[in-house]
Design a protein around this motif. Sequence first.
Motif: not given
Length: 243
Positions: A169-173, A228-234
């Motif tokens: 959610n935070s990544a989108i905002e 472009t990878q924001s909001g993901q988990c690695f």
Amino acid sequence: MYQNIAVIGASGAIGRAFVNLLSSSYPSATLYAFSRNDTINRDKTALRNVLYHEINYQDESSIENAAKKTIETGPLDLIIVTTGILHDGELMPEKSLHDLSAQNFRLLFEANTILPALLIKHFSPLLNLNRPAVFALLSARVGSITDNKLGGWYAYRASKAALNMIIKNSAIEIRRKHKESVIIGLHPGTVDSPLSLPFQRHVPEGKLFTADFSAQSLLKVINHIAPTQSGQCFAWDGQRIEA
């Protein structure tokens, strides 16, 4: 590369490892190390580019004031949150539905979901808008619904899954205002620390990492993440963890 850095949870095993690594890797940067106690202050003489501050994780005003302390040297290029709880005293991961406890759920969600959300609330507005900036938070592979093959650990899994949604959610905002910002979750692997100590006998050979190795691996991941990878988990090895 990074001029202003904040590490929140700096007195834990991974937090201390990050502080040491970032201090030596970016000696010209200013590094803010936040912790709920002053044990990390033992390193003050050795890490001269680190500014140590206490923070009360149960007090949102303390979190807000901690964020304001970083404004003195400009916007933040890198924020790393290493806080979290798996067990504490009589609090242990559940093996079955019979073990579920409302109190345990509250404690784990407060530490693993609510606190990180408030840290994002108060620290993300300080990300540098003029260059790529990264906000990374420790999550866990067991927070993946897709990857869950064993069950158990109800409250911990749920709190980390919820954290991953907060990150998404935070990544989108945040991206609406800052196209080059990155906010991600990180799985450090099983680290030789008090958090993993009761469960280390089940760890496969070669998969119990030192905190230094985990921090070094995660920093490589951070340094190669694209907006472009924001909001993901690695994971520590750079592999994406499915939700």
